[in-house]
Scaffold this motif. Structure first.
Motif, PDB file in Angstrom:
ATOM      1  N   MET A 144       0.849  -1.200   0.000  1.00  0.00           N
ATOM      2  CA  MET A 144       0.000   0.000   0.000  1.00  0.00           C
ATOM      3  C   MET A 144       0.881   1.246   0.000  1.00  0.00           C
ATOM      4  N   THR A 145       0.489   2.241  -0.793  1.00  0.00           N
ATOM      5  CA  THR A 145       1.242   3.484  -0.858  1.00  0.00           C
ATOM      6  C   THR A 145       0.948   4.330   0.369  1.00  0.00           C
ATOM      7  N   ARG A 146       1.988   4.726   1.080  1.00  0.00           N
ATOM      8  CA  ARG A 146       1.769   5.453   2.322  1.00  0.00           C
ATOM      9  C   ARG A 146       2.486   6.796   2.393  1.00  0.00           C
ATOM     10  N   LEU A 147       3.273   7.170   1.389  1.00  0.00           N
ATOM     11  CA  LEU A 147       3.874   8.497   1.336  1.00  0.00           C
ATOM     12  C   LEU A 147       3.305   9.219   0.121  1.00  0.00           C
ATOM     13  N   ILE A 148       2.689  10.367   0.342  1.00  0.00           N
ATOM     14  CA  ILE A 148       2.072  11.126  -0.742  1.00  0.00           C
ATOM     15  C   ILE A 148       2.846  12.420  -0.957  1.00  0.00           C
ATOM     16  N   VAL A 149       3.073  12.761  -2.226  1.00  0.00           N
ATOM     17  CA  VAL A 149       3.756  14.006  -2.560  1.00  0.00           C
ATOM     18  C   VAL A 149       2.866  14.832  -3.491  1.00  0.00           C
ATOM     19  N   PRO A 150       2.344  15.971  -3.038  1.00  0.00           N
ATOM     20  CA  PRO A 150       1.616  16.871  -3.940  1.00  0.00           C
ATOM     21  C   PRO A 150       2.597  17.475  -4.942  1.00  0.00           C
ATOM     22  N   VAL A 151       2.232  17.482  -6.220  1.00  0.00           N
ATOM     23  CA  VAL A 151       3.157  17.985  -7.237  1.00  0.00           C
ATOM     24  C   VAL A 151       2.467  18.978  -8.165  1.00  0.00           C
ATOM     25  N   ASP A 152       3.246  19.974  -8.597  1.00  0.00           N
ATOM     26  CA  ASP A 152       2.792  20.907  -9.629  1.00  0.00           C
ATOM     27  C   ASP A 152       3.699  20.805 -10.851  1.00  0.00           C
ATOM     28  N   PHE A 153       4.552  19.748 -10.863  1.00  0.00           N
ATOM     29  CA  PHE A 153       5.465  19.421 -11.955  1.00  0.00           C
ATOM     30  C   PHE A 153       6.681  20.344 -12.014  1.00  0.00           C
ATOM     31  N   GLY A 154       6.892  21.156 -10.984  1.00  0.00           N
ATOM     32  CA  GLY A 154       8.036  22.057 -10.936  1.00  0.00           C
ATOM     33  C   GLY A 154       9.219  21.449 -10.203  1.00  0.00           C
ATOM     34  N   GLU A 155      10.306  22.230 -10.091  1.00  0.00           N
ATOM     35  CA  GLU A 155      11.541  21.740  -9.491  1.00  0.00           C
ATOM     36  C   GLU A 155      11.413  21.502  -7.988  1.00  0.00           C
ATOM     37  N   VAL A 156      10.683  22.376  -7.302  1.00  0.00           N
ATOM     38  CA  VAL A 156      10.516  22.198  -5.859  1.00  0.00           C
ATOM     39  C   VAL A 156       9.797  20.884  -5.574  1.00  0.00           C
ATOM     40  N   ALA A 157       8.765  20.597  -6.370  1.00  0.00           N
ATOM     41  CA  ALA A 157       8.035  19.336  -6.211  1.00  0.00           C
ATOM     42  C   ALA A 157       8.929  18.146  -6.544  1.00  0.00           C
ATOM     43  N   ALA A 158       9.755  18.284  -7.568  1.00  0.00           N
ATOM     44  CA  ALA A 158      10.663  17.197  -7.950  1.00  0.00           C
ATOM     45  C   ALA A 158      11.639  16.883  -6.820  1.00  0.00           C
ATOM     46  N   ASN A 159      12.130  17.916  -6.152  1.00  0.00           N
ATOM     47  CA  ASN A 159      13.021  17.697  -5.012  1.00  0.00           C
ATOM     48  C   ASN A 159      12.302  16.965  -3.886  1.00  0.00           C
ATOM     49  N   ALA A 160      11.030  17.319  -3.669  1.00  0.00           N
ATOM     50  CA  ALA A 160      10.248  16.645  -2.631  1.00  0.00           C
ATOM     51  C   ALA A 160      10.028  15.177  -2.985  1.00  0.00           C
ATOM     52  N   VAL A 161       9.810  14.889  -4.268  1.00  0.00           N
ATOM     53  CA  VAL A 161       9.637  13.500  -4.709  1.00  0.00           C
ATOM     54  C   VAL A 161      10.913  12.707  -4.450  1.00  0.00           C
ATOM     55  N   ASN A 162      12.051  13.270  -4.803  1.00  0.00           N
ATOM     56  CA  ASN A 162      13.321  12.579  -4.558  1.00  0.00           C
ATOM     57  C   ASN A 162      13.522  12.304  -3.072  1.00  0.00           C
ATOM     58  N   TYR A 163      13.150  13.268  -2.248  1.00  0.00           N
ATOM     59  CA  TYR A 163      13.271  13.089  -0.794  1.00  0.00           C
ATOM     60  C   TYR A 163      12.373  11.942  -0.332  1.00  0.00           C
ATOM     61  N   ALA A 164      11.131  11.912  -0.828  1.00  0.00           N
ATOM     62  CA  ALA A 164      10.189  10.853  -0.445  1.00  0.00           C
ATOM     63  C   ALA A 164      10.672   9.484  -0.918  1.00  0.00           C
ATOM     64  N   LEU A 165      11.247   9.426  -2.108  1.00  0.00           N
ATOM     65  CA  LEU A 165      11.749   8.156  -2.634  1.00  0.00           C
ATOM     66  C   LEU A 165      12.902   7.628  -1.790  1.00  0.00           C
ATOM     67  N   GLU A 166      13.711   8.527  -1.255  1.00  0.00           N
ATOM     68  CA  GLU A 166      14.795   8.108  -0.366  1.00  0.00           C
ATOM     69  C   GLU A 166      14.256   7.671   0.989  1.00  0.00           C
TER      70      GLU A 166
END
Length: 273
Positions: free
Chosen positions: A1-23
């Protein structure tokens, strides 16, 4: 089950947050879900195309990566989606307060007002998601057992050391109240065999500035913050402690825990105990 959610607007700040969540995801033994909200149905297809392009940036990850697009209200539906998906946490990127947002609150603050799920807020260029040092502020408003219990759970999950940072007060009442909170924190952490240190602010700056300076000095990986929803976030003079911490310019991630999340948070952390 997916338990970490990242709101994204497709910009660089969101991309950094995605990388952080993936780690961060392997520590929770879970996947990551990207979430984008559009206000109208006719924007849905374009958002789907943008989402697929955005996901290509993370195709090398071994973490399960899902995506969702909702039609609705950005500030309400991210919080609702987090509950619906039973998310452990929302990892959100922010570039701080800009322009008129300084008066009305950042996007991150407005979303957290409606959330019953913890938010981990990252800045534009977050560090690696290796959490070894967690700073916990101690002041008048500390909800003793709740904050310490959550700090203990987080320290065990991440195998991190707790660093208490105690506010400075000149009046006797505030000084005594803060001292009692500090003593309780020591006792509670010692009873649970949690390694911790204590540092006292010297009162030369506002507490939020001293706290962030200290966190930067020790290379802290995370600062915790308990928000009281009924008090709101915003102070028109710009002196609100919560807001200044969340939108800090030192790149230090902040874990925002709402007081009414206490039982849910203990249930979440107990999964990994």
């Amino acid at each position: 089950m997916t338990r970490l959610i990242v709101p994204v607007d497709f910009g660089e700040v969101a991309a950094n947050a995605v990388n952080y969540a993936l780690e961060l995801a392997p520590q929770f033994e879970t996947g990551v879900a990207l979430l984008h909200v559009v206000p109208e149905d006719d924007q849905f297809h374009r958002a789907e195309v943008e989402m697929e392009k955005f996901k290509e940036r993370f195709k090398s990850t071994d973490v399960e990566l899902k995506s969702y697009i909702l039609v609705g209200n950005l500030f309400e539906d991210i919080a609702k989606a987090a509950e619906l998906l039973e998310a452990y946490m929302v990892v959100m990127g922010t570039s701080g307060l800009k322009g008129m947002q300084y008066l009305f609150g950042s996007h991150a603050l407005r979303m957290m007002t409606n959330a019953r799920t913890p938010f981990l807020v990252t800045q534009e260029n977050p560090p690696k998601a290796e959490i070894h040092k967690i700073v916990v502020p101690i002041d008048l408003s500390t909800e003793d057992k709740r904050i310490m219990s959550l700090a203990i759970q987080a320290s065990r999950l991440f195998e991190a050391r707790i660093h208490l940072f105690v506010a400075h007060h000149t009046d006797e009442f505030s000084r005594n109240s803060t001292y009692r909170n500090e003593q309780f924190a020591h006792k509670y952490l010692n009873e649970h065999n949690v390694h911790h240190t204590t540092t006292h602010a010297d009162g030369n700056k506002d507490f939020d500035k001293e706290l962030l300076d200290f966190a930067e000095l020790i290379s802290a990986d995370l600062v915790t913050l308990v928000n009281h929803k009924e008090q709101g976030f915003l102070n028109l003079l710009g002196k609100n402690f919560d807001q200044n911490l969340i939108t800090n310019d030192k790149g230090i991630p902040v874990l925002v825990l709402n007081a009414h999340q206490y039982k849910k948070l203990n249930d979440i952390f107990d999964v990994f105990a």
